[in-house]
Scaffold this active site. Structure first.
Site, PDB file in Angstrom:
ATOM      1  N   ASP A 150      47.748  38.666  27.014  1.00  0.00           N
ATOM      2  CA  ASP A 150      46.631  38.584  26.068  1.00  0.00           C
ATOM      3  C   ASP A 150      46.215  39.947  25.508  1.00  0.00           C
ATOM      4  O   ASP A 150      45.040  40.182  25.209  1.00  0.00           O
ATOM      5  CB  ASP A 150      45.412  37.897  26.721  1.00  0.00           C
ATOM      6  N   LYS A 171      49.465  40.587  21.426  1.00  0.00           N
ATOM      7  CA  LYS A 171      50.866  40.615  20.972  1.00  0.00           C
ATOM      8  C   LYS A 171      51.035  39.804  19.695  1.00  0.00           C
ATOM      9  O   LYS A 171      51.760  40.209  18.784  1.00  0.00           O
ATOM     10  CB  LYS A 171      51.790  40.041  22.077  1.00  0.00           C
ATOM     11  N   GLY A 198      49.757  32.066  24.695  1.00  0.00           N
ATOM     12  CA  GLY A 198      48.874  31.705  23.584  1.00  0.00           C
ATOM     13  C   GLY A 198      48.727  32.948  22.734  1.00  0.00           C
ATOM     14  O   GLY A 198      48.048  33.891  23.145  1.00  0.00           O
ATOM     15  N   HIS A 199      49.413  32.983  21.609  1.00  0.00           N
ATOM     16  CA  HIS A 199      49.420  34.174  20.758  1.00  0.00           C
ATOM     17  C   HIS A 199      48.632  33.881  19.485  1.00  0.00           C
ATOM     18  O   HIS A 199      49.006  33.001  18.705  1.00  0.00           O
ATOM     19  CB  HIS A 199      50.865  34.591  20.438  1.00  0.00           C
ATOM     20  N   GLN A 254      53.359  36.826  27.914  1.00  0.00           N
ATOM     21  CA  GLN A 254      52.732  37.323  29.137  1.00  0.00           C
ATOM     22  C   GLN A 254      52.678  38.864  29.105  1.00  0.00           C
ATOM     23  O   GLN A 254      52.595  39.436  28.029  1.00  0.00           O
ATOM     24  CB  GLN A 254      53.445  36.815  30.405  1.00  0.00           C
TER      25      GLN A 254
END
Ligand code: GDP
Ligand code: IMO
Ligand code: MG
Length: 429
Positions: free
Chosen positions: A13, A16, A40-41, A225
């Site tokens: 988080d 990225k 979750g990007h 990650q």
């Protein structure tokens, strides 16, 4: 330089998604190489937020090819949902702009069932996984019984594998984890139906990348990650089950190390962690709450509140070493605005001894206390700064000290979630 890798340097988080979306304009192919929909990007473009879980964060750019490498674990249901959601917003998704490696392993319903039941059984010792079946899927891959994307195209293989796996999984679920068994037919039927929808996207991603490189195209590899969630180098066992580090690109996308030219480490201006596990610079006071609220630190996948703390350069030095980072991109500097004092952890104190890398023993790590350097903060709004000289002197000093201590230069400074809220210092490509 032609190919760039974007790596999370902390516990995920770091931002990225924003950086990959930004850099995608200069790339031709954007490739995910590990992880799954535990990621979750978040991308914010023209005021609209998109969260990519499986599809690479380059997808909003027309004429860019997004590839899901063999190292990714793919939940086909989630992938189809993500495709449909994007289509619903007018973004066209076809084999022209999306491919899935035929060797990518599939997350099956029993993986998620085992993940959830195992966490439940662990009680207070749980890892705090995203509950998406990531760990159990990678276990089956390494255990040589996994279902791969290519198996979707061979119904007999698919049937054989699901039957064999269910035998083991149902025993495990019912006898050990007190959970419900799963039936063969509904799983086989739904995966067969999804197979038809995914068939056109399944390809040899390694060959696609190689062909692109041979014709002079530029590749952007998107890590999911973060380094300290890496199965080998992270705070084991409070980690994910893949290798987010740059070395993971080669195995997870099918490219040689000579094809990786610039490794950009994404570093949040402070530290966050979602899920359980050690966190040396964690702030359990109102400063931690301030950062959590101002940074809107909630998980993009699970919605969980993220734990917050000061920037930890011991972790960062580990990340630089594991990944061979050639530049750093710092995000969320704007979130620190308004704090009177800022701190950066420059070493750990372990039983009176100064140490500069994280110990592997969690017992030792738990005894480590941070040694901080203190800095004055700034009050000015920096979210519209577009060059370093538009930042307050104290913010520039904060950045300068990070560069000095890590001995790696910044290629980019992010001062807000939107594409344009960026100070670009170096051309990564
Ligand atoms: P990722 O998993 O590394 O892609 O990061 P996430 O998307 O899970 O979390 C990063 C969050 O910070 C997202 O909500 C982004 O929109 C947001 N973000 C990214 N860069 C910045 C920044 O420089 N400032 C602020 N305020 N928010 C940012
Ligand atoms: P992105 O790509 C932050 C964490 C989970 C848990 C541990 C193991 O958005 O940075 P898993 O479901 O992978 O078995 O969970 O890893 N985790 C993440 N934390 N960002 C992520 O992804 C994460 N993906 C997994 O919270 O602690
Ligand atoms: Mg995220």
């Amino acid at each position: 330089m032609s190919n760039v890798v974007v790596i999370g340097t902390q516990w995920g988080d770091e931002g990225k998604g924003k950086i990959v979306d930004l850099l995608s304009s200069k790339a031709d192919l954007v490739v995910r190489y590990q992880g799954g929909n535990n990621a979750g990007h978040t991308l914010v473009v023209d005021g609209e937020q998109t969260i990519c879980h499986l599809i690479p964060s380059g997808i909003l750019h027309k004429d860019k090819k997004c590839l899901i490498g063999n190292g990714v674990v793919v939940d086909p249901e989630v992938l189809l949902e993500e495709i449909n959601k994007l289509k619903g917003r007018g973004i066209s998704i076809s084999p022209d702009n999306l491919s899935i490696s035929e060797k990518a392993h599939l997350i099956m319903p029993y993986h998620q069932a085992v993940d959830l039941a195992r966490e439940e059984a662990k009680g207070s010792d749980k890892i705090g996984t995203t509950g998406r079946g990531i760990g159990p899927c990678y276990e089956d891959k390494v255990g040589r019984r996994g279902v791969r994307a290519i198996d979707l195209l061979e119904p007999e293989t698919l049937e054989e594998k699901i039957r064999a796996n269910l035998k083991e999984k149902n025993f495990f679920l019912t006898k050990l984890l007190n959970a419900e068994p799963l039936e063969f037919q509904p799983i086989f039927d739904s995966y067969s139906e999804m197979a038809e929808k995914l068939r056109p996207f399944i390809s040899d991603v390694s060959v696609e990348i190689d062909n692109a490189i041979r014709s002079g195209k530029k590749i952007l590899f998107e890590g999911a990650q973060g380094t300290h969630l890496d199965i080998d180098h992270g705070t084991y066992p409070f980690v994910t089950s893949s290798n987010p580090v740059s070395g993971g690109v080669c195995a997870g996308a099918g490219v040689g190390p000579d094809k990786l030219h610039h490794i950009v480490g994404i570093i949040k201006a402070y530290t966050t962690r979602v899920g359980a596990g050690p966190f040396t610079t964690e702030l359990l006071d109102e400063t931690g709450d301030y950062i959590q609220e101002k940074g809107a630190e909630f998980g993009a996948t699970t919605g969980r509140r993220r734990r917050c703390g000061w920037l930890d350069l011991v972790m960062m030095k580990d990340s630089i070493r594991y990944n061979g980072l050639t530049s750093l991109a710092i995000t969320k500097l704007d979130v620190l605005t308004g704090l009177d004092k800022l701190k950066i952890c420059v070493a750990y104190d372990l039983d009176g001894e100064k140490i500069y890398s994280s110990p592997a023993s969690l017992k030792k790590l738990a005894k480590c206390t941070p040694i901080y350097e203190e800095f004055p903060g700034w009050k000015e709004d920096i979210s519209s700064a577009r060059s370093l000289d538009q930042l307050p002197r104290t913010a520039r000093y904060y950045l300068k000290r990070i560069e000095e201590i890590t001995d790696v230069l910044f290629s980019l400074v992010s001062v807000g979630p939107m594409r344009e809220q960026t100070i670009e210092l170096m051309d990564q490509f």
